[in-house]
Design an enzyme around this catalytic site. Structure first.
Site, mmCIF file in Angstrom:
data_model
loop_
_atom_site.group_PDB
_atom_site.id
_atom_site.type_symbol
_atom_site.label_atom_id
_atom_site.label_comp_id
_atom_site.label_asym_id
_atom_site.label_seq_id
_atom_site.Cartn_x
_atom_site.Cartn_y
_atom_site.Cartn_z
ATOM 1 N N LYS A 1 9.881 -9.049 -39.025
ATOM 2 C CA LYS A 1 11.147 -9.252 -38.304
ATOM 3 C C LYS A 1 12.322 -8.646 -39.070
ATOM 4 O O LYS A 1 12.558 -8.970 -40.235
ATOM 5 C CB LYS A 1 11.359 -10.746 -38.084
ATOM 6 C CG LYS A 1 12.540 -11.109 -37.193
ATOM 7 C CD LYS A 1 12.544 -12.613 -36.951
ATOM 8 C CE LYS A 1 13.685 -13.052 -36.058
ATOM 9 N NZ LYS A 1 13.682 -14.525 -35.851
ATOM 10 N N GLU B 1 6.512 -16.439 -31.574
ATOM 11 C CA GLU B 1 6.919 -16.335 -32.975
ATOM 12 C C GLU B 1 6.381 -17.538 -33.752
ATOM 13 O O GLU B 1 6.392 -18.665 -33.260
ATOM 14 C CB GLU B 1 8.448 -16.313 -33.021
ATOM 15 C CG GLU B 1 9.076 -16.226 -34.385
ATOM 16 C CD GLU B 1 10.597 -16.228 -34.291
ATOM 17 O OE1 GLU B 1 11.234 -15.851 -35.291
ATOM 18 O OE2 GLU B 1 11.149 -16.602 -33.236
ATOM 19 N N CYS C 1 12.192 -12.158 -31.592
ATOM 20 C CA CYS C 1 13.305 -13.084 -31.346
ATOM 21 C C CYS C 1 14.683 -12.454 -31.585
ATOM 22 O O CYS C 1 15.165 -11.696 -30.771
ATOM 23 C CB CYS C 1 13.116 -14.360 -32.151
ATOM 24 S SG CYS C 1 14.025 -15.772 -31.473
#
Length: 592
Positions: A136, A64, A169
């Site tokens: 995300k 990330e 994540c």
């Protein structure tokens, strides 16, 4: 540069999903960018990715925010370092992808050219150039100061090595992200992350639940006081850990140099049990997943409760109610007395699935043993609850008119039935005799709101998701588990501040963590079905030291006595925060 290599490349058998695809090497690149040095990071990352490609990796995943570093105070701070997608970054890596016939996933900060909005994103480039991006969906607090929530859903990209999706994540804390990828046909989940434990710990369960290969790429150093633990990994669709990089417990052991972890993906495994289970989902029961009731949910319980709970574990005498009720009565007496010796009162007792008969598969036998709700079996458990002044959850074969159900009943300390749950996801044995239940429900009690699942329901994360949306504080799972789904936890044991029991099971743990509900599992031992015990308490956050998971042995007749406090409103992560960070608009593919 450190290199870890696992597995050999071998030819895969052809099947309808993979054609002539052969097994191939994948790589997770642990690259630690320098904050505020985008161009230098891109050049350094390029060299590491090329090393992986030269070594034969056909899928390469980077962490990330791998081109910028992670911690930025606000939009102004990151403004000089964002890039469009496609843009400078993707153009540079396209040359590598084309040269080595590889697919590369690049975690990066994106600016949308049309709107000027920033996103925490990942781009996919392949042999024919730029393929697409993922923004995300579920953000952690830090990037929320500069990045908008992702707005693309979970795209799946069709490639020559399989269908690839991306999560980033914090997405792994929400089962919905990977579930949507699987439902859209993904074979592989690329997972860029900057994780201190939470995101990585969820991945084994996400692999099992969805039948996905998962390639996670983490960092292995510390930035602005935030330590990332390495431990990048490759997970197989059955939950086996195929490869793992070194675990970096503290900043004192930081590894700043790049590390490449290699693993093998076999397309012959794209068609697997997890994928097959997708057809057994019950979308009509999951509609509550698209509700957003926070933050003003007036039905939620706001009072924490100190709970002493018991899970009973025993070998059933198949079909013999009297023998089983004698065992149950003895174990309840022992557990209540042990609690008294410790100055406690038992608040809740959970028994295995089909508690008084043991598991059943012959319809004729079930018809003989099944009882209505007003039968002698329910009456017997009412007396046990009343005499011991405790809540009891037990399972039985329920007969209603000409229909049979695998049912669990919740009784209060007064001996009154609070509610019942009929198993909604039936395994092979159930299908020979039972009707499917048609409702997922949470029941209000003196010790909080309790949701119930039964056995095979644990393989379907949507069930716990619905219970969580409806603010269950506790989930009880009467079970008859012999390893037919799920797997022992294989995540690095060092990740968790409070250690898991050796025989902890990943899907049961995932229910507690993904729903933020204390989860109590009661399972059988013995019989010719080789039931594997491991009756357990799974908790809200052992990773960062809040509470302690517990599990019984795999073969002993015994009871688990466990204490916990519901809600945990002051902890850094709890059900309230989980609810507030959900993004139901994107969950619609789960409910139709």
């Amino acid at each position: 540069m450190l290199v870890f290599s696992f597995g050999a490349v071998f030819a895969a058998d052809s099947n309808s999903n993979t054609g002539d695809l052969k097994a191939f090497k994948c790589a997770a690149v642990e690259f630690n960018p320098q904050l505020n040095e985008r161009d230098e990071n891109i050049n350094d990352l390029y060299q590491v990715v090329e090393t992986a490609a030269k070594n034969g990796a056909k899928l390469i995943v980077t962490p990330e925010m791998s081109t910028t570093g992670y911690y930025y105070k606000n939009r102004d701070a990151i403004k000089p370092f964002v890039d469009t997608i496609p843009g400078i970054t993707t153009k540079k890596f396209e040359t590598l992808a084309q040269k080595y016939n590889a697919y590369i996933v690049i975690g990066m900060a994106e600016v949308d050219q049309g709107t000027g909005i920033y996103y925490n994103s990942a781009a996919l480039v392949g042999p024919k150039g730029y393929m697409g991006k993922y923004r995300k969906t579920h953000q952690w607090e830090t990037e929320a100061h500069w990045a908008a929530w992702g707005d693309l859903g979970v795209p799946v990209f069709d490639t020559e090595i399989g269908k690839i999706a991306i999560n980033i994540c914090m997405d792994s804390a929400f089962f919905e992200s990977s579930r949507i990828a699987a439902l859209k046909g993904a074979n592989i989940l690329a997972f860029p992350t900057n994780s201190s434990a939470q995101a990585l710990a969820a991945l084994q369960a996400r692999a099992v639940q969805n039948g996905l290969y998962i390639v996670s790429a983490n960092r292995s150093n510390t930035e602005n006081g935030f330590h990332m633990i390495g431990a990048s990994a490759v997970w197989a669709p059955d939950g086996s850990k195929l490869a793992e990089a070194k675990f970096i417990p503290t900043s004192a052991e930081d590894v700043n140099e790049p590390t490449i972890l290699y693993g093998t993906i076999d397309p012959a495994q794209y068609n697997n049990d997890g994928k097959k289970r997708l057809s057994e989902r019950r979308p009509e029961l999951y509609k509550d997943l698209v509700l957003y009731i926070g933050p003003w949910d007036y039905t939620k319980n706001t009072t924490p409760h100190d709970v002493t709970a018991v899970a009973l574990q025993y070998e059933p005498v198949l079909g013999d109610k009297n023998a089983n009720m004698a065992k149950i009565g003895q174990l309840i007496e022992q557990s209540v007395n042990e609690a008294k010796n410790q100055g406690k009162t038992v608040d809740l007792i959970v028994l295995p699935e089909l508690s008084a008969t043991g598991p059943l598969s012959d319809k004729g036998k079930v018809q003989q043993l099944a009882e209505p709700m007003d039968g002698s079996l329910v009456a017997g458990f009412k007396e046990l609850a009343k005499n011991n002044q405790t809540h009891i959850i037990f399972g039985f074969a329920e007969k209603e008119n000409d229909k049979l159900y695998n049912t669990a009943v919740l009784i209060d300390p007064k001996g009154e039935v609070i509610g019942k749950y009929r198993k909604t996801h039936l395994d092979t044995a159930d299908k020979s005799w039972a009707e499917k239940g048609d409702k997922l429900e949470v029941f209000s009690t003196e010790i909080g709101k309790i949701g119930i699942m039964i056995g095979y329901d644990a393989a379907f994360p949507e069930v716990a998701g619905v219970l969580s949306v409806n603010r269950a504080d506790i989930i009880a799972i009467p079970s008859s588990w012999n390893g037919q789904y799920g797997k022992k936890i294989e995540a690095n044991t060092g990740m968790s501040a409070n250690k898991y029991p050796e025989n902890a099971m990943c899907l049961w743990d995932s229910i507690a963590m993904s729903a933020e509900c204390y989860t109590l599992v009661a399972n059988f031992v013995g019989t010719e079905q080789n039931y594997q015990g491991s009756s357990s308490l799974y908790t809200l956050d052992p990773l960062y030291g809040l509470d302690q998971p517990l599990a019984l042995s795999q073969d002993g007749e015994e009871f688990l006595l466990a204490d916990f406090t519901t809600i945990q409103a002051s902890w850094w992560w709890n059900q309230e925060y989980l609810i507030l960070q959900r993004r139901p608009h994107f969950y619609k593919p789960l409910v139709y």
